[in-house]
Write an enzyme that holds these catalytic residues in place. Structure first.
Site, PDB file in Angstrom:
ATOM      1  N   ASP A  80      22.514 -18.570  49.249  1.00 31.26           N
ATOM      2  CA  ASP A  80      20.964 -18.477  50.219  1.00 31.26           C
ATOM      3  C   ASP A  80      20.610 -19.477  50.688  1.00 31.26           C
ATOM      4  OD1 ASP A  80      19.052 -17.463  51.575  1.00 31.26           O
ATOM      5  OD2 ASP A  80      18.182 -17.161  49.510  1.00 31.26           O
ATOM      6  N   HIS A 183       8.551 -19.148  54.496  1.00 31.95           N
ATOM      7  CA  HIS A 183       8.552 -18.752  53.087  1.00 31.95           C
ATOM      8  C   HIS A 183       7.563 -19.445  52.132  1.00 31.95           C
ATOM      9  CE1 HIS A 183      13.325 -20.317  54.353  1.00 31.95           C
ATOM     10  NE2 HIS A 183      12.841 -19.105  53.883  1.00 31.95           N
ATOM     11  N   GLY A 184       7.894 -18.310  51.682  1.00 27.79           N
ATOM     12  CA  GLY A 184       6.173 -17.835  50.602  1.00 27.79           C
ATOM     13  C   GLY A 184       5.464 -17.232  50.846  1.00 27.79           C
ATOM     14  N   HIS A 213      13.749 -13.768  57.831  1.00 25.79           N
ATOM     15  CA  HIS A 213      13.155 -14.431  56.130  1.00 25.79           C
ATOM     16  C   HIS A 213      12.219 -14.790  55.720  1.00 25.79           C
ATOM     17  CE1 HIS A 213      17.608 -16.579  54.640  1.00 25.79           C
ATOM     18  NE2 HIS A 213      18.181 -15.796  56.128  1.00 25.79           N
ATOM     19  N   GLY A 214      11.609 -15.237  54.598  1.00 29.03           N
ATOM     20  CA  GLY A 214      10.490 -15.161  54.320  1.00 29.03           C
ATOM     21  C   GLY A 214       9.582 -13.756  54.439  1.00 29.03           C
ATOM     22  N   SER A 216       7.870 -12.298  52.171  1.00 31.43           N
ATOM     23  CA  SER A 216       6.732 -12.083  52.022  1.00 31.43           C
ATOM     24  C   SER A 216       5.425 -11.958  52.246  1.00 31.43           C
ATOM     25  CB  SER A 216       6.605 -12.879  50.788  1.00 31.43           C
ATOM     26  OG  SER A 216       8.554 -12.122  49.255  1.00 31.43           O
ATOM     27  N   ILE A 235      13.397 -11.214  50.726  1.00 29.31           N
ATOM     28  CA  ILE A 235      11.886 -11.034  49.652  1.00 29.31           C
ATOM     29  C   ILE A 235      12.272 -11.732  48.452  1.00 29.31           C
ATOM     30  CG2 ILE A 235      10.177 -10.156  48.621  1.00 29.31           C
ATOM     31  CD1 ILE A 235      10.183  -8.796  51.291  1.00 29.31           C
ATOM     32  N   ASN A 236      11.626 -13.024  48.591  1.00 30.23           N
ATOM     33  CA  ASN A 236      11.573 -13.554  46.946  1.00 30.23           C
ATOM     34  C   ASN A 236      10.180 -13.683  46.250  1.00 30.23           C
ATOM     35  OD1 ASN A 236      13.199 -15.136  45.246  1.00 30.23           O
ATOM     36  ND2 ASN A 236      12.982 -16.563  46.012  1.00 30.23           N
ATOM     37  N   THR A 237       9.254 -14.650  47.112  1.00 31.03           N
ATOM     38  CA  THR A 237       8.127 -14.927  46.011  1.00 31.03           C
ATOM     39  C   THR A 237       7.219 -13.689  45.813  1.00 31.03           C
ATOM     40  OG1 THR A 237       7.761 -16.493  47.595  1.00 31.03           O
ATOM     41  CG2 THR A 237       5.465 -15.879  46.365  1.00 31.03           C
TER      42      THR A 237
HETATM   43  O1  G3H Z   1      15.554 -16.678  51.595  1.00 30.15           O
HETATM   44  C1  G3H Z   1      14.997 -16.506  50.781  1.00 30.15           C
HETATM   45  C2  G3H Z   1      13.339 -15.354  51.586  1.00 30.15           C
HETATM   46  O2  G3H Z   1      13.290 -16.292  52.587  1.00 30.15           O
HETATM   47  C3  G3H Z   1      12.801 -15.284  50.996  1.00 30.15           C
HETATM   48  O3  G3H Z   1      11.065 -15.655  51.082  1.00 30.15           O
HETATM   49  O4  G3H Z   1       9.790 -16.136  49.104  1.00 30.15           O
HETATM   50  O5  G3H Z   1       9.002 -15.661  51.320  1.00 30.15           O
HETATM   51  O6  G3H Z   1      10.034 -13.541  50.391  1.00 30.15           O
HETATM   52  P1  G3H Z   1       9.839 -15.127  50.457  1.00 30.15           P
HETATM   53 ZN    ZN Z   2      14.785 -18.182  53.419  1.00 32.48          ZN
END
Ligand code: G3H
Ligand code: ZN
Length: 286
Positions: A80, A183-184, A213-214, A216, A235-237
């Protein structure tokens, strides 16, 4: 088992999306694997350059391959947001299923040149590695200026002609555009709305599977975005938050416990719940 390329083509055809979830420890990886197994859909697990340093390149490949063959589930590993061509090549050599060369901060010409180098390397590799490229500047919730996330401005959003040029001149497999996503996640858990029209126009002009991306904080826009050309959602955050809240709750209830596998399991279950909810939305499973 079908290839990641085949699953992406299916998602594009059926107007569904594959979930891409980041992990930085083994509990996180199990949360995603078991979540996808329960829902019965393919899944992509991702490590950023930072997450990859915590896990190890070869170790990430070995764990994902082991889970794929033991659980017999379509789980794929992605590099990523990799900013260096050398790192991208290392991941390809190590056996990642896909890589993202993130040249969004470069000039269009330099982005094209470096993206093309990654694509040529990946497509010559023994296994068919997917390459995603980035264009436009995706904002960040951690930098909010006057209530607006830094980076979210019209001039930073991906322009249709630039996207067309990047995809045509690099031969990349997927594109991550900036379409109002950040992001976030904003405090309160709701991010600004996405530019659905722009998603539609870029998808039409490039005929490329698009990656959001981003993810969340964007629940309200997923359905429309996926119908308009988004084939993978990151999704990460929200997962990090769920994991940490699960651990905190466990520790509050069991303050004397020092066994990482016990509080880790609480984090894992809390994270898995979010993975399953998102996967159902992305695949339109009620
Ligand atoms: O590459 C990772 C993401 O785009 C996650 O974004 O933390 O806003 O969900 P997020
Ligand atoms: Zn991303």
């Amino acid at each position: 088992m079908k290839t990641l390329r085949a699953y992406i083509a299916e998602a594009k055809r059926d107007k569904k999306a594959i979930g891409h979830f980041n992990f930085s420890n083994i509990e996180g990886l199990w949360a995603i694997a078991h979540g996808a197994q329960n829902v019965g859909v393919p899944v992509i697990v991702g490590v950023s350059e930072g997450e990859e340093r915590a896990i190890g390149i070869n170790e990430a490949v070995a764990m994902v391959r082991s889970i794929r063959s033991n659980l017999k589930i379509p789980i794929f590993l992605n590099a990523d947001h990799h900013y260096s061509v050398d790192n991208v090549k290392k991941c390809i050599d190590a056996g990642y299923d896909s890589v993202i060369f993130d040249g969004a901060k470069l000039s269009l010409e330099e982005n094209i040149e470096k993206s093309r180098e990654c694509v040529e390397y990946a497509h010559k590799s023994l296994h068919d590695v997917i390459v995603e490229v980035e264009l436009g500047y995706i904002g960040q919730s951690s930098k909010v200026l006057d209530g607006v996330p830094e980076g979210v401005s019209l001039e930073n959003l991906t322009k249709v002609e630039d996207a067309q040029k990047l995809m045509k001149e690099t031969g990349a497999d997927m594109l991550a555009p900036a379409v109002g996503n950040i992001h976030g996640m904003m405090k309160g858990g709701v991010d600004p709305s996405l530019d659905i029209n722009r998603i539609r126009e870029i998808a039409k002009a490039t005929d490329t599977p698009l990656v959001l991306h981003g993810g969340s904080g964007n629940d309200a826009d997923f359905e429309e975005a996926i119908r308009s050309g988004i084939c993978v959602v990151h999704i990460n955050t929200e997962l990090r938050k769920a994991y940490t809240e699960g651990v905190k709750k466990y520790m509050a209830e069991n303050p004397e416990d020092v066994a990482p596998y016990k509080y880790g399991e609480a984090g894992k279950l809390s994270m898995q719940k979010v993975v399953e909810e998102k996967l159902k939305v992305f695949s339109r499973i009620k």
